[in-house]
Design an enzyme around this catalytic site. Structure first.
Site: not given
Length: 475
Positions: A39, A45, A56, A184, A187-188, A313, A321, A445
């Site tokens: 890495e 990452g 998030k 855009g 979702y971002i 990716d 992810a 419930h």
């Protein structure tokens, strides 16, 4: 750069320590393989350090900030509530550090060797790693490419990290933008627009394409954006965005040919993810790529070269992810001789906006196009008792089924707990469940889970908390 004569032998080399890479490394080590993980930046990452986790933190903060009005209504007493992004940044950085240390500890516990540097292939069984003035050579038996993707942006946008921002940079701000322009429809972008609207920004969302959700989700999404006072400009393409005298000037072309100019305090643009493979030396190997430039793999992650695997990716499919994690584990298990495969048919789509969205399987439109005899049911969240007492009444659960076989084809959720609830939907879809399989179990419930149950019951008009479906007259 001076290359020495010493070459070390390695069994498994994983290139990239993101979610896919470190999951693959740990799973392979757990199966008794000796693993070296390379890495060049930080373990975890982009997901942990720049993307998923930082974003998030902000979506969670905004959702909790939204709840303060309801908590006061319930009797919780506190002073005026303000959003302090400087404090939030400190919290975010603390959590990122904690999670990264957790990944490092897991690698250490599994006796995974961590090598810092940038890797490139020299042959089908040899790799070079450069770290500053140091250069190492490794012979390997098998290697996994998990280098992720990188964002590519439209020309004409002059990013400067202060007012004209990329999607990851927006989560580094320490002050709430006064007037935020978001470009855009992924979702971002939706999460950014929702977060900063809830925190007090005046938000304009520019869409250059249609949403890929089920039509019912898209319709409700536009209603929620309007409710949050987010100005939506459809069918438009940003031509230029630049900073001028402490302001952002945006020029966009609408589908009808109209040219529109916008002014704001900040602009954020969402890019398109493309595989990060240009520096890996793959051209030396003749590794097979797809027409779009991704590494071609089979259902286990094996490339056209038997000693090299690829995940995440750098391969085709959604830039998520969860895809990389699933592929990483599968590749490690396949290396160890286990029979595994990756099927991405029911990868859930999740948007952690307010209210959140989670979907899996076919949309109503896709099901009709594939020739199914489609039956749908929508259960509004406002009919759920738990949603009422928590004041999370926005949204619905939609179920798409085949009326001839009762097979569940798709589940689409908008509302509190959608990301958690979609797991039941994914499990059912994977097991080729019919409506009776969802109706038979006893659901907790009170809980949001009951919205899924009633949506399935509604397929045949049996839901208690939904209006009775009108019977069609005989013709």
């Amino acid at each position: 750069m001076v290359v020495g004569e010493i070459t070390e032998d390695k069994e498994i080399v994983v290139i990239g320590g993101g979610p896919g890479g470190y999951h693959a490394a740990i799973r392979a080590a757990g199966l008794g393989l000796n693993v070296t993980l390379i890495e060049r930046e930080e373990l975890g990452g982009t997901c942990l350090n720049k993307g998923c986790i930082p974003s998030k933190v902000f979506t969670h903060f905004a959702q909790e900030f939204k709840k303060t009005k309801h908590l006061k209504e319930m009797g919780m007493e506190f002073g005026e509530v303000e959003a302090n992004l400087s404090t939030l940044q400190s919290y975010k950085n603390k959590k990122i550090t904690q999670l990264r240390k957790g990944v490092e500890s897991l690698c250490k516990a599994n006796k995974i060797e961590i090598v810092k540097g940038s890797a490139s292939f020299l042959s089908e069984s040899r790799i070079g790693v450069e770290n500053g003035h140091e250069f190492s050579l490794f012979n390997f038996k098998q290697s996994i490419v998990a280098t992720g993707g990188e964002f590519h942006y439209p020309e004409g946008i002059e990013f400067n990290s202060t007012l004209v921002l990329k999607e990851r940079e927006i989560f580094q701000l320490e002050e709430i933008p006064e007037e935020l322009i978001v470009y855009g429809g992924d979702y971002i972008s939706l999460e950014i627009a929702s977060v900063f609207s809830l925190l007090g920004s005046s938000v304009t969302l520019i869409l250059n394409d249609e949403f890929s959700f089920d039509s019912s989700i898209s319709k409700e999404l536009f209603r929620q954006l309007k409710k949050q006072k987010i100005n939506v400009i459809k069918n438009s393409t940003v031509q230029t965005a630049s900073q001028t005298e402490g302001k952002v000037m945006v020029r966009l072309d609408k589908e009808n040919g109209e040219v529109v100019s916008l002014e704001g305090s900040h602009f954020v643009g969402s890019g398109i993810v493309k595989p990060n493979i240009s520096d890996l030396g793959l051209d030396r190997l003749g590794l097979e790529l797809t027409e779009e430039g991704y590494i071609h793999t089979d259902y286990q992650g094996r490339t056209s070269i038997p000693t090299i695997w690829a995940i995440g990716d750098v391969t085709e499919g959604p830039s998520l992810a969860v895809k990389a994690i699933k592929q990483g584990k599968a590749a490690a298990e396949a290396m160890a001789g286990l029979e595994v495969e990756v099927d991405l048919q029911f990868v859930p789509t999740v948007v952690q906006m307010s209210p959140p969205i989670a979907c899996a399987g076919l949309t109503e439109e896709e099901a009709r196009e594939e020739g199914y005899s489609v039956r749908v049911s929508e259960n509004p969240v406002r009919g759920n008792g738990y949603a009422q007492l928590t004041d999370e009444k926005d949204g619905f659960v939609k179920v798409v089924s085949d009326s001839e076989t009762d097979l569940i084809l798709g589940i689409h959720i908008m509302g509190m707990g959608a990301a958690e609830l979609i797991t039941s939907g994914v499990l059912g879809l994977e097991m080729a469940a019919r409506d009776e399989d969802f109706r038979f179990p006893v659901y907790p419930h009170p809980s949001m889970n009951e919205s899924l149950l009633e949506a399935v019951e509604g397929l045949k008009g049996d839901a208690v908390h939904m209006p009775t479906r009108k019977k069609e007259l005989a013709r």
